[in-house]
Write a protein that holds these residues in place. Structure first.
Motif, short mmCIF file in Angstrom:
data_model
loop_
_atom_site.label_atom_id
_atom_site.label_comp_id
_atom_site.label_asym_id
_atom_site.label_seq_id
_atom_site.Cartn_x
_atom_site.Cartn_y
_atom_site.Cartn_z
N ILE A 99 -182.19 59.99 -6.34
CA ILE A 99 -181.36 61.01 -7.14
C ILE A 99 -182.26 62.32 -7.51
O ILE A 99 -183.33 62.11 -7.73
CB ILE A 99 -181.19 60.33 -8.55
CG1 ILE A 99 -180.65 59.03 -8.74
CG2 ILE A 99 -180.37 61.41 -9.80
CD1 ILE A 99 -180.45 58.36 -9.99
N PRO A 100 -181.74 63.46 -7.39
CA PRO A 100 -182.55 64.66 -7.42
C PRO A 100 -183.19 64.58 -9.14
O PRO A 100 -182.62 64.28 -10.24
CB PRO A 100 -181.31 65.84 -7.75
CG PRO A 100 -180.33 65.29 -6.67
CD PRO A 100 -180.21 63.82 -7.08
N SER A 101 -184.29 64.88 -9.13
CA SER A 101 -185.16 64.82 -10.38
C SER A 101 -184.59 65.55 -11.49
O SER A 101 -184.67 65.01 -12.86
CB SER A 101 -186.71 65.44 -10.00
OG SER A 101 -187.20 65.49 -11.19
N VAL A 102 -183.79 66.84 -11.34
CA VAL A 102 -183.33 67.48 -12.40
C VAL A 102 -182.31 66.76 -13.25
O VAL A 102 -182.06 67.00 -14.38
CB VAL A 102 -182.83 69.15 -11.97
CG1 VAL A 102 -181.64 68.66 -11.03
CG2 VAL A 102 -182.71 69.77 -12.94
N LEU A 103 -181.47 65.89 -12.56
CA LEU A 103 -180.56 65.19 -13.04
C LEU A 103 -181.06 64.11 -14.16
O LEU A 103 -180.17 63.51 -14.95
CB LEU A 103 -179.63 64.28 -11.91
CG LEU A 103 -178.91 65.46 -11.17
CD1 LEU A 103 -178.06 64.50 -10.35
CD2 LEU A 103 -177.78 66.50 -12.04
N SER A 104 -182.27 63.82 -14.26
CA SER A 104 -182.99 63.11 -15.22
C SER A 104 -182.62 63.67 -16.58
O SER A 104 -182.71 62.97 -17.53
CB SER A 104 -184.36 62.73 -14.94
OG SER A 104 -184.93 64.02 -15.04
N GLN A 105 -182.40 65.06 -16.67
CA GLN A 105 -182.07 65.68 -17.90
C GLN A 105 -180.72 65.74 -18.25
O GLN A 105 -180.46 66.58 -19.13
CB GLN A 105 -182.98 67.02 -17.77
CG GLN A 105 -184.48 66.84 -17.73
CD GLN A 105 -185.04 66.18 -18.74
OE1 GLN A 105 -184.82 66.30 -19.88
NE2 GLN A 105 -185.90 65.25 -18.16
N SER A 106 -180.00 65.33 -17.53
CA SER A 106 -178.45 65.75 -17.44
C SER A 106 -177.61 64.31 -18.21
O SER A 106 -178.31 63.31 -18.35
CB SER A 106 -177.85 66.04 -16.28
OG SER A 106 -177.54 64.72 -15.38
#
Length: 294
Positions: A99-106
């Motif tokens: 998973i793209p790392s940035v989606l951990s904040q979504s």
């Protein structure tokens, strides 16, 4: 006959993974054992199934015929096994997802958590990275990707879209004139995500006016959250998902640059191996994650 069926299954896995090593990793065998089984199958049939080179494997005409028949056989068996056990068991097993790392904040994280609560016997291995991982070579069941204009296909499905914003810190913008259009910021300090560094930026303004620029970045990183933090530290302009910066914009630490211009949204989509069983864990997870929002 049992040995022949086993050899056919190993042959199919070898082609699906593109190498003896890839098949060996999934089957938990050594590459030499996988190669031996394929060679035995060729010897017993009296035909060559695979042309081998140092770089890749290529199917012969006979190999194509056998692969098609083997896939049908395996799908039929897997489907019947699932049908027989579905009423007597709860889905269980392991799923590896990159998973793209940035989606951990979504909100995508909440959807994953909901899936896990629904199916507690499924073990999830989640790889968060903005460096693109190989679905097959790195041994993942599902790859979540981000890119423009995702399309649904037999091995991919759009999940949701994410709005992107051009931002910079209040401190960085304080010493610069207020820009009116994208061309005004081409020579400013840009922060770029490595996978998207060569992609032109397309903006839509009032009355559907269009502008395309391709600025030169001064800092490159392979982590979207690092780009966001650098922008917060007044290192330059950054394009980041709206969900990542909304709170900082509310507090005034970051500001939207060119608020009258919109960047095209980016799609979040899933991809999976072509040979994934239609009734297996991969498609179970896809059904749940397809209901998510960004």
């Amino acid at each position: 006959m049992i040995d022949r069926l086993r050899q056919m299954a190993i042959f199919a896995k070898t082609i699906d993974h593109g190498s003896f090593r890839g098949a060996a990793r999934e089957l938990r065998l050594s590459p030499s054992v996988v190669s031996h089984h394929v060679a035995q199958l060729e010897e017993s049939l009296g035909v060559a199934l695979i042309y081998r080179s140092t770089r890749k494997l290529t199917l012969t005409r006979e190999g194509h015929r056998l692969l098609s028949a083997t896939h049908k056989m395996l799908e039929a068996v897997e489907g019947e096994l699932v049908d027989l056990s579905v009423s007597a068991s709860v889905p269980s097993g392991e799923l590896r997802i990159t998973i793209p790392s940035v989606l951990s904040q979504s909100h995508f994280i909440e959807q994953i958590a909901a899936f896990k609560k629904t199916y507690p016997r499924i073990t999830l291995f989640l790889d968060f990275s903005d460096t693109r991982r190989s679905l097959i070579d790195d041994g993942f069941d599902i790859a979540i990707r981000m890119g423009p204009k995702a399309k649904n296909s037999a091995t991919s499905r759009k999940l949701f879209s994410v709005r992107r914003k051009l931002v910079a810190s209040a401190e960085y913008l304080a010493s610069r004139p207020i820009p009116e259009n994208p061309q005004d910021v081409v020579d400013w300090d840009w922060l770029a995500l490595v996978p998207a560094q060569n992609v032109p930026l397309e903006f839509t303004g009032v009355a559907d006016s269009q502008a395309i620029i391709k600025p030169e970045a001064s800092i490159f990183a392979n982590d979207a959250q690092a780009i966001y933090r650098l922008a917060n530290a007044s290192a330059g302009l950054a394009i980041v998902p709206d969900f990542l910066v909304s709170e900082d914009v509310k507090s005034g630490a970051l500001k939207y640059v060119l608020p009258g211009w919109e960047l095209h949204a980016i799609d979040v989509y899933a991809t999976w191996p072509a040979n994934a069983p239609k009734h297996g864990l991969i498609h179970l997870a896809l059904g749940a994650l397809s209901q998510s929002g960004g």
